[in-house]
Design a protein around this motif. Structure first.
Motif, PDB file in Angstrom:
ATOM      1  N   HIS A 114      -2.843  30.690   2.161  1.00  0.00           N
ATOM      2  CA  HIS A 114      -4.025  30.590   1.300  1.00  0.00           C
ATOM      3  C   HIS A 114      -3.638  30.874  -0.144  1.00  0.00           C
ATOM      4  O   HIS A 114      -2.632  31.525  -0.415  1.00  0.00           O
ATOM      5  N   CYS A 115      -4.438  30.380  -1.067  1.00  0.00           N
ATOM      6  CA  CYS A 115      -4.284  30.654  -2.500  1.00  0.00           C
ATOM      7  C   CYS A 115      -2.837  30.491  -2.966  1.00  0.00           C
ATOM      8  O   CYS A 115      -2.282  31.334  -3.677  1.00  0.00           O
ATOM      9  N   VAL A 116      -2.243  29.375  -2.563  1.00  0.00           N
ATOM     10  CA  VAL A 116      -0.869  29.089  -2.973  1.00  0.00           C
ATOM     11  C   VAL A 116      -0.874  28.623  -4.427  1.00  0.00           C
ATOM     12  O   VAL A 116      -1.649  27.734  -4.810  1.00  0.00           O
ATOM     13  N   ALA A 117      -0.032  29.227  -5.235  1.00  0.00           N
ATOM     14  CA  ALA A 117       0.043  28.930  -6.667  1.00  0.00           C
ATOM     15  C   ALA A 117       0.118  27.430  -6.903  1.00  0.00           C
ATOM     16  O   ALA A 117       0.877  26.723  -6.257  1.00  0.00           O
ATOM     17  N   GLY A 118      -0.700  26.960  -7.825  1.00  0.00           N
ATOM     18  CA  GLY A 118      -0.682  25.558  -8.199  1.00  0.00           C
ATOM     19  C   GLY A 118      -1.501  24.636  -7.323  1.00  0.00           C
ATOM     20  O   GLY A 118      -1.575  23.440  -7.587  1.00  0.00           O
ATOM     21  N   THR A 119      -2.172  25.183  -6.295  1.00  0.00           N
ATOM     22  CA  THR A 119      -3.012  24.345  -5.440  1.00  0.00           C
ATOM     23  C   THR A 119      -4.479  24.528  -5.806  1.00  0.00           C
ATOM     24  O   THR A 119      -4.862  25.510  -6.458  1.00  0.00           O
ATOM     25  N   GLU A 120      -5.295  23.597  -5.348  1.00  0.00           N
ATOM     26  CA  GLU A 120      -6.741  23.662  -5.583  1.00  0.00           C
ATOM     27  C   GLU A 120      -7.332  24.942  -4.985  1.00  0.00           C
ATOM     28  O   GLU A 120      -8.253  25.541  -5.542  1.00  0.00           O
ATOM     29  N   GLY A 121      -6.806  25.372  -3.845  1.00  0.00           N
ATOM     30  CA  GLY A 121      -7.311  26.574  -3.192  1.00  0.00           C
ATOM     31  C   GLY A 121      -7.155  27.831  -4.025  1.00  0.00           C
ATOM     32  O   GLY A 121      -7.934  28.767  -3.897  1.00  0.00           O
ATOM     33  N   ALA A 122      -6.150  27.865  -4.889  1.00  0.00           N
ATOM     34  CA  ALA A 122      -5.907  29.036  -5.725  1.00  0.00           C
ATOM     35  C   ALA A 122      -6.765  29.055  -6.987  1.00  0.00           C
ATOM     36  O   ALA A 122      -6.871  30.085  -7.653  1.00  0.00           O
ATOM     37  N   GLU A 123      -7.396  27.942  -7.306  1.00  0.00           N
ATOM     38  CA  GLU A 123      -8.204  27.859  -8.526  1.00  0.00           C
ATOM     39  C   GLU A 123      -9.545  28.570  -8.348  1.00  0.00           C
ATOM     40  O   GLU A 123     -10.028  28.758  -7.242  1.00  0.00           O
ATOM     41  N   TYR A 124     -10.147  28.955  -9.472  1.00  0.00           N
ATOM     42  CA  TYR A 124     -11.477  29.547  -9.431  1.00  0.00           C
ATOM     43  C   TYR A 124     -12.460  28.560  -8.821  1.00  0.00           C
ATOM     44  O   TYR A 124     -12.347  27.346  -9.009  1.00  0.00           O
TER      45      TYR A 124
ATOM     46  N   LYS B 201      -3.195  37.630 -11.924  1.00  0.00           N
ATOM     47  CA  LYS B 201      -2.669  37.001 -10.708  1.00  0.00           C
ATOM     48  C   LYS B 201      -2.007  38.081  -9.873  1.00  0.00           C
ATOM     49  O   LYS B 201      -1.212  38.870 -10.381  1.00  0.00           O
ATOM     50  N   LYS B 202      -2.347  38.110  -8.585  1.00  0.00           N
ATOM     51  CA  LYS B 202      -1.798  39.128  -7.683  1.00  0.00           C
ATOM     52  C   LYS B 202      -1.254  38.474  -6.426  1.00  0.00           C
ATOM     53  O   LYS B 202      -1.645  37.369  -6.072  1.00  0.00           O
ATOM     54  N   GLY B 203      -0.339  39.169  -5.755  1.00  0.00           N
ATOM     55  CA  GLY B 203       0.206  38.660  -4.505  1.00  0.00           C
ATOM     56  C   GLY B 203       1.331  37.664  -4.678  1.00  0.00           C
ATOM     57  O   GLY B 203       1.575  36.856  -3.801  1.00  0.00           O
ATOM     58  N   GLN B 204       2.016  37.719  -5.783  1.00  0.00           N
ATOM     59  CA  GLN B 204       3.103  36.783  -6.033  1.00  0.00           C
ATOM     60  C   GLN B 204       4.337  37.224  -5.240  1.00  0.00           C
ATOM     61  O   GLN B 204       5.087  38.074  -5.662  1.00  0.00           O
ATOM     62  N   GLY B 205       4.490  36.628  -4.045  1.00  0.00           N
ATOM     63  CA  GLY B 205       5.608  36.952  -3.174  1.00  0.00           C
ATOM     64  C   GLY B 205       5.369  38.112  -2.238  1.00  0.00           C
ATOM     65  O   GLY B 205       6.274  38.547  -1.532  1.00  0.00           O
TER      66      GLY B 205
ATOM     67  N   ARG C 255      -7.079  36.543  -9.355  1.00  0.00           N
ATOM     68  CA  ARG C 255      -6.864  35.494  -8.356  1.00  0.00           C
ATOM     69  C   ARG C 255      -5.678  35.879  -7.484  1.00  0.00           C
ATOM     70  O   ARG C 255      -4.649  36.328  -7.984  1.00  0.00           O
ATOM     71  N   ASP C 256      -5.843  35.680  -6.178  1.00  0.00           N
ATOM     72  CA  ASP C 256      -4.704  35.698  -5.281  1.00  0.00           C
ATOM     73  C   ASP C 256      -3.829  34.532  -5.713  1.00  0.00           C
ATOM     74  O   ASP C 256      -4.343  33.433  -5.962  1.00  0.00           O
ATOM     75  N   TRP C 257      -2.539  34.727  -5.812  1.00  0.00           N
ATOM     76  CA  TRP C 257      -1.666  33.690  -6.381  1.00  0.00           C
ATOM     77  C   TRP C 257      -0.320  33.770  -5.669  1.00  0.00           C
ATOM     78  O   TRP C 257       0.658  34.316  -6.191  1.00  0.00           O
ATOM     79  N   HIS C 258      -0.285  33.234  -4.453  1.00  0.00           N
ATOM     80  CA  HIS C 258       0.894  33.403  -3.600  1.00  0.00           C
ATOM     81  C   HIS C 258       1.946  32.328  -3.822  1.00  0.00           C
ATOM     82  O   HIS C 258       1.624  31.182  -4.135  1.00  0.00           O
ATOM     83  N   ASP C 259       3.194  32.717  -3.616  1.00  0.00           N
ATOM     84  CA  ASP C 259       4.308  31.773  -3.703  1.00  0.00           C
ATOM     85  C   ASP C 259       4.189  30.730  -2.601  1.00  0.00           C
ATOM     86  O   ASP C 259       3.677  31.017  -1.514  1.00  0.00           O
ATOM     87  N   ASP C 260       4.711  29.530  -2.874  1.00  0.00           N
ATOM     88  CA  ASP C 260       4.626  28.466  -1.871  1.00  0.00           C
ATOM     89  C   ASP C 260       5.933  28.260  -1.119  1.00  0.00           C
ATOM     90  O   ASP C 260       6.023  27.403  -0.256  1.00  0.00           O
TER      91      ASP C 260
END
Length: 192
Positions: free
Chosen positions: A76-86, A100-104, A50-55
């Protein structure tokens, strides 16, 4: 058995209605779930990314208010949001490792991420003697492409399951598949 399945970024923000929705994304999620119900036992590892970007920042310039859709993108795919979920159509019960990738930062390949336990994909493949990797997911022309190329670079035999992927645009997806085939990947339908 020395085979792994990659499920790349089948997330709400990359399927229909998401921040960067890809046409056919929901259908791919459903087809991967059907494939898993019939074939999960054929894999010693099933790795879902999952793309899992910092907010709290622009993720190394990855998020931009005026994106070019090549190197910069809308949020997009901000950690902890519905968009980041499968995607809800993707049943992940048989997934053995969640990455999880793309953290920061920007990250396209699942090899750039880590599992929930902090392990790198390259180390897991080596540790488990994985020689063959089947690749599914979203988007053909970005993260599927990057993940498959990295698997090839890491010495794995790669098969792209062409009925279990969806791309942003037809032309760039066709170009990505041609590049992958040239790099040694096998393009095949899943037979599910």
């Amino acid at each position: 058995m020395s085979k792994a399945l990659f499920i790349v970024d089948v997330q709400n923000d990359f399927t229909e209605g998401g921040a960067l929705g890809v046409e056919g994304g929901d259908a791919v999620a459903e087809r991967i779930t059907q494939y898993l119900s019939a074939h999960a036992g054929e894999y010693s590892m099933i790795i879902a990314s999952r793309d899992w970007h910092d907010d709290d920042n622009d993720n190394g310039g990855h998020f931009h208010p005026e994106p070019d859709y090549v190197d910069t993108w809308p949020s997009h795919c901000v950690a902890g949001t519905e968009g980041a979920e499968y995607d809800p159509a993707l049943v992940v019960e048989s997934v053995t490792h969640h990455v999880k990738k793309g953290q920061g930062e920007a990250a396209y390949s699942l090899f750039e991420g880590v599992t929930d336990e902090g392990h790198k994909v390259s180390d897991l493949l080596t540790e488990h003697g994985i020689l063959d990797v089947d690749v599914t997911g979203i988007a053909t022309d970005y993260c599927v492409r990057a993940s498959a190329l990295h698997a090839i670079e890491h010495g794995r035999h790669v098969r792209i399951l062409t009925d279990l992927i969806a791309g942003v645009a037809p032309e760039s997806s066709e170009a990505a598949l041609a590049e992958l085939a040239h790099a040694g990947a096998v393009l095949a339908e899943s037979g599910a």
